[in-house]
Design an enzyme around this catalytic site. Structure first.
Site, short mmCIF file in Angstrom:
data_model
loop_
_atom_site.label_atom_id
_atom_site.label_comp_id
_atom_site.label_asym_id
_atom_site.label_seq_id
_atom_site.Cartn_x
_atom_site.Cartn_y
_atom_site.Cartn_z
N ASP A 137 39.16 45.93 26.02
CA ASP A 137 38.44 44.71 26.40
C ASP A 137 39.34 43.49 26.24
OD1 ASP A 137 36.06 42.69 26.41
OD2 ASP A 137 35.08 44.63 26.67
N HIS A 169 34.19 38.41 24.22
CA HIS A 169 33.58 39.60 24.81
C HIS A 169 33.99 40.88 24.09
CE1 HIS A 169 32.88 42.62 28.06
NE2 HIS A 169 31.91 41.81 28.43
N ASN A 267 27.30 44.23 36.99
CA ASN A 267 26.22 43.24 36.88
C ASN A 267 25.89 42.55 38.20
OD1 ASN A 267 26.51 43.79 34.16
ND2 ASN A 267 27.26 41.78 33.59
N SER A 342 27.95 45.38 30.13
CA SER A 342 28.98 45.37 29.09
C SER A 342 28.40 45.61 27.71
CB SER A 342 29.71 44.03 29.08
OG SER A 342 30.73 43.97 30.04
#
Length: 392
Positions: A137, A169, A267, A342
């Site tokens: 990530d 994130h 998304n 996520s």
């Protein structure tokens, strides 16, 4: 050559080499196109591809190269023959999958987050102890107080950036998968709270990266014996877009080495008006794809779904108003609520680690046990696959 549709590309190319023919593939790339690529066998932590014409990820049998149009044409012609070069693809730009959070419905989170309760992690005897889990990530905030007693192995694959997470994130995703059950403040939020954490920075502090960074992170995780690789990232695709043959083969080779890759579905949906297809690389058959549900076990409006014969949702996890660790204090301590596939993905990855501990399962066996854990939700399988993941 397989060309991504509806995605941005970097100008570099991925070259899939036949299994057990990596050395021959390197020779062939040089012969047909004059490309001389370095190898991770010689530079195991190399993040800078500028040192040569490209880099070969030895364990995955994949090269990422800088090439002119003429060199690409020569490589593509070689891929059409029976030699060691199998596939040539344009390298994609990828990004973190997250959206603005929304308040959850009333639920008691005094002890554990609603996500931990939804997957049954709070009732599970397994903790992830002895299992290695990689989160690829935006990196990880190593100074976070909740992880002071934990050993977190880190590596950055972003040129010019340390593994420290200036985005947030990655720290959030690490938290959902592997954070503490008794944090400094707030509810417990980590599914596999005693798992061994490997945090690979494959996305920049701005939340963007490329295929080569992801492949570098996958190879790093495999070489370190990680049983689970969690990737809350990807690129949108249009319906009918072929999945990446390079990532598909990388995933099957990872499974053969005992590593299961779990990735966010994306998304881009705007339900109920439109449902977008599962994004890259989660649309590969051998990468387990994760959609998102909310606290009411309804499909999240942004969650991508199965819209054609390419790419499908395999499981869903909690992905709306998810509380976890953050990289800085935004007014509520170093914690934050955000949403996205996520956030669902590390919940599934954490459960995979619990199953890996309990049954000793790895690779395809771990995939099968994980998918079989799903709780039916009365929703279409095109949206939720096998259902809401459940701890063993």
């Amino acid at each position: 050559m397989s060309q991504p549709t509806g995605t941005e590309t970097t100008g570099r190319y991925l070259v899939l080499l036949e299994d057990r023919s990596v050395a021959a593939g390197a020779v062939e790339m040089n012969r047909v196109a004059g490309i001389s690529a370095a190898s991770t066998a010689d530079h195991p932590t190399a993040a800078d591809l500028a040192a040569a014409d490209g880099m070969i990820f030895q364990d995955l049998g994949v090269a990422v190269v800088d090439a002119t149009p003429e060199q690409v044409a020569r490589l593509s012609r070689a891929a059409e023959s029976s030699g060691p070069i199998s596939v040539v693809e344009a390298e994609r730009v990828v990004q973190a999958y997250t959206t603005t959070g929304e308040p959850a419905a009333a639920v008691d989170e005094g002890v554990f987050t609603w996500g931990l309760q939804a997957v049954g992690a709070n009732l599970c005897a397994a903790t992830g102890r002895g299992v290695r889990l990689a989160v690829l990530d935006t990196g990880f905030t190593t100074a976070h107080a909740d992880y002071a007693s934990r050993t977190v192995v880190t590596q950055s694959f972003i040129k010019g950036e340390t593994v420290d997470d200036a985005h947030g994130h990655g720290t959030h995703c690490v938290g959902s998968a592997a954070g503490p059950r008794k944090p400094a403040a707030g509810p417990g939020y980590g599914v596999a709270h005693e798992v061994e954490i490997y945090a690979g920075k494959v996305l920049s502090n701005a939340g963007f990266g490329s295929d080569s960074g992801i492949l570098a992170g996958i190879e790093w995780a495999i070489s370190n014996g990680c049983a689970v690789i969690s990737m809350s990232l990807g690129a949108a695709v249009r319906p009918g877009t072929p999945y990446s043959q390079v990532f598909e083969q990388a995933a099957t080779r990872a499974l053969a080495r005992g590593a299961l890759i779990i990735a966010a579905a994306g998304n881009e949906s705007r339900r109920p008006g439109s449902v977008n297809p599962v994004g890259h690389p989660a649309n590969c058959p051998s990468i387990l794809s994760v959609g998102a549900v909310d606290v009411d076990r309804a499909i999240a409006p942004f969650s991508c779904g199965t819209v054609d014969t390419i790419g499908q949702v395999d499981l869903v996890g909690p992905g709306v108003d998810v509380y976890s660790s953050w990289n800085k204090d935004d007014g509520a301590g170093m914690y934050k609520r955000i949403q996205g596939t996520s956030m669902a993905t590390p919940h599934v990855a954490g459960v995979a680690a619990l199953i890996a501990e309990r049954y000793g399962a790895r690779g395809w066996e771990l995939w099968a046990r994980l998918v079989q854990s799903g709780r039916r939700l009365g929703l279409p399988s095109t949206d939720v696959g096998g259902g809401l993941v459940q701890a063993p």
